[in-house]
Design an enzyme around this catalytic site. Structure first.
Site, short mmCIF file in Angstrom:
data_model
loop_
_atom_site.label_atom_id
_atom_site.label_comp_id
_atom_site.label_asym_id
_atom_site.label_seq_id
_atom_site.Cartn_x
_atom_site.Cartn_y
_atom_site.Cartn_z
N ASP A 148 -6.26 172.10 -9.88
CA ASP A 148 -6.45 173.33 -10.65
C ASP A 148 -5.70 174.45 -9.92
O ASP A 148 -4.52 174.70 -10.18
CB ASP A 148 -7.96 173.60 -10.77
N SER B 212 -19.41 173.20 -17.58
CA SER B 212 -19.33 173.38 -16.13
C SER B 212 -20.63 173.98 -15.65
O SER B 212 -21.04 175.04 -16.12
CB SER B 212 -18.15 174.31 -15.83
N LYS C 247 -4.67 176.11 -17.06
CA LYS C 247 -5.23 177.41 -17.43
C LYS C 247 -4.05 178.36 -17.57
O LYS C 247 -3.35 178.61 -16.57
CB LYS C 247 -6.14 177.95 -16.31
N GLY D 28 -11.44 176.57 -17.86
CA GLY D 28 -12.07 177.80 -18.37
C GLY D 28 -12.22 178.77 -17.22
O GLY D 28 -12.34 178.38 -16.06
N GLU E 28 -12.18 167.62 -8.72
CA GLU E 28 -11.24 168.72 -8.96
C GLU E 28 -11.06 169.56 -7.69
O GLU E 28 -12.03 169.95 -7.06
CB GLU E 28 -11.79 169.58 -10.11
N LYS F 255 -20.34 171.87 -9.94
CA LYS F 255 -19.67 172.50 -8.81
C LYS F 255 -20.24 171.90 -7.54
O LYS F 255 -21.46 171.71 -7.43
CB LYS F 255 -19.94 174.01 -8.84
N ASP G 120 -16.28 169.58 -9.11
CA ASP G 120 -15.25 170.59 -8.84
C ASP G 120 -15.60 171.30 -7.54
O ASP G 120 -16.66 171.92 -7.42
CB ASP G 120 -15.21 171.60 -10.00
N LYS H 239 -19.42 168.73 -15.73
CA LYS H 239 -18.79 169.02 -14.44
C LYS H 239 -19.78 169.78 -13.61
O LYS H 239 -20.40 170.73 -14.10
CB LYS H 239 -17.52 169.83 -14.70
#
Ligand code: NPG
Length: 354
Positions: A223, A120, A247, A275, A198, A148, A173, A146
């Site tokens: 998520d 990430s 998670k 994570g 995401e 952000k 994400d 991934k």
């Protein structure tokens, strides 16, 4: 800690709670994923500490407990505070498996297997810096990237990665940074063959996620929205997502996470392990849970040295050149913190005796 920026802010230090439960000479370890600030979730390290010491630990003291699965019934009156519950439940799982002399994954019913790792990448100061980071992480072997995103940092960074690096496994994400009126804007991401988007919308907005999913070609992964089995079932029934990020901290522990895994698997919805910038303790537990068969997509189980030097455990969790991470061998989660490091970094501790 190495700084990490998401749509909800930049993190330069990680405050976390470690939980140890002891039975005779055997100790189980858990880690709370709550952060000092309530930006990803309403829980914080301070609220988790309060809930653990005032409610969750007292509820289990002076009782004979057969295993970690029994804790949830003892906590049924405590609403929410899932990250606090998950930390103590994780320690109880580790203790249970250590007492049985079994790796935690075997206790959960799955053999150890190499876990495909994704990575990430936080928001970067420039597109050039981002492309360089993506290249460096690919060179480490990570099986998916991934990035952000947030309004103003979305379509152009994705376009630049595709133009310069080609057809790498890529996802984005948003950490709930968009609103339903952004649907047309987000549809532009359909041009880039992303594995998933995401959590584009707010954490409590399944209906709007379902509308957005029907307007997008790209799969939505939820998520923040999925806080347990009921919301996972609702999201699948509504068509609010096609993928779920699991998670344990967000769901209240392994128990509810396994329930989400099972129902998603039955519905043909792939899951992967998220994570939360955990230390090696939390990352080890995540790897054990990731051995369950529904975890079919690479997880955010990247090497701990991306965030912490040194980690609390020794040796740290590493990614192999093929982009997988080994499940730590040995009883329980297979790792324990280095005493001296825990002492050096501790700012507060509390002990309870049955
Ligand atoms: O490798 O642990 C990791 C980081 C993965 O991006 C990651 N986590 O939104 O999933 C997320 C994000 C996160 C970071 C969430 C910090 C909460 C706190």
């Amino acid at each position: 800690m190495r700084p990490f920026e998401t749509s909800f802010g930049a993190l330069a230090a990680r405050e976390l709670i470690l939980v140890a439960v002891r039975d005779g000479e055997v100790v189980g370890w858990g880690e709370c994923v709550a952060d000092a600030d309530p930006y990803y979730s309403s829980e914080t390290t301070a609220t988790a500490w309060h809930m653990l010491s005032r409610y969750l630990v007292p509820a289990i003291l002076n009782r004979t407990i057969g295993g970690a699965r029994e804790l949830h019934a003892l906590w049924h009156r405590v609403r929410g505070h899932r990250m606090a519950k998950a930390a103590l439940e994780m320690a109880a799982w580790d203790l249970e498996a250590r007492l049985a002399g079994q790796p935690l994954c075997e206790r959960l019913g799955a053999p150890a297997r190499p876990i495909p790792a994704g990575v990430s990448i936080g928001i970067q100061p420039s597109i050039d810096a981002l492309v360089a980071r993506v290249e460096a992480e690919r060179a480490e072997g990570y099986q998916r990237i991934k990035i952000k995103i947030k309004p103003g940092w979305d379509v152009e960074p994705v376009r630049a990665i595709r133009e310069r690096l080609g057809a790498i496994p890529l996802m984005v994400d948003a950490n709930a940074a968009y609103s339903p009126t952004d649907a047309a804007h987000l549809r532009q991401l359909d041009d880039f063959d992303l594995m998933m988007i995401e959590q584009p919308l707010d954490y409590d907005d399944l209906v709007q996620h379902a509308r957005l999913q029907s307007a997008l070609g790209t799969a939505i992964c939820l998520d923040e929205s999925i806080t347990g089995p009921r919301l996972a079932a609702d999201a699948i029934e509504l068509g609010a997502c096609r993928i779920i990020n699991i998670k344990p901290g967000r769901m209240g522990g392994f128990g509810p996470s396994i329930a989400v895994h099972d129902l998603a698997r039955a519905a043909g919805v792939p899951v992967w392990h998220g994570g939360m910038l955990e230390s090696g303790i939390g990352r080890a537990a995540n790897l054990h849970l990731s051995t369950l068969p529904g975890f079919s997509l690479p997880g955010d189980v990247a090497a701990s040295r991306r965030y912490f030097v040194p980690d609390l455990i020794e040796p740290p969790i590493e990614v192999a050149p093929d982009g997988t991470v080994a499940v730590p061998a040995g009883p329980g989660i297979g790792v324990r913190p280095v005493d001296e490091r825990v002492r050096r970094f501790s700012i507060q501790s509390e002990r309870f005796t049955s």
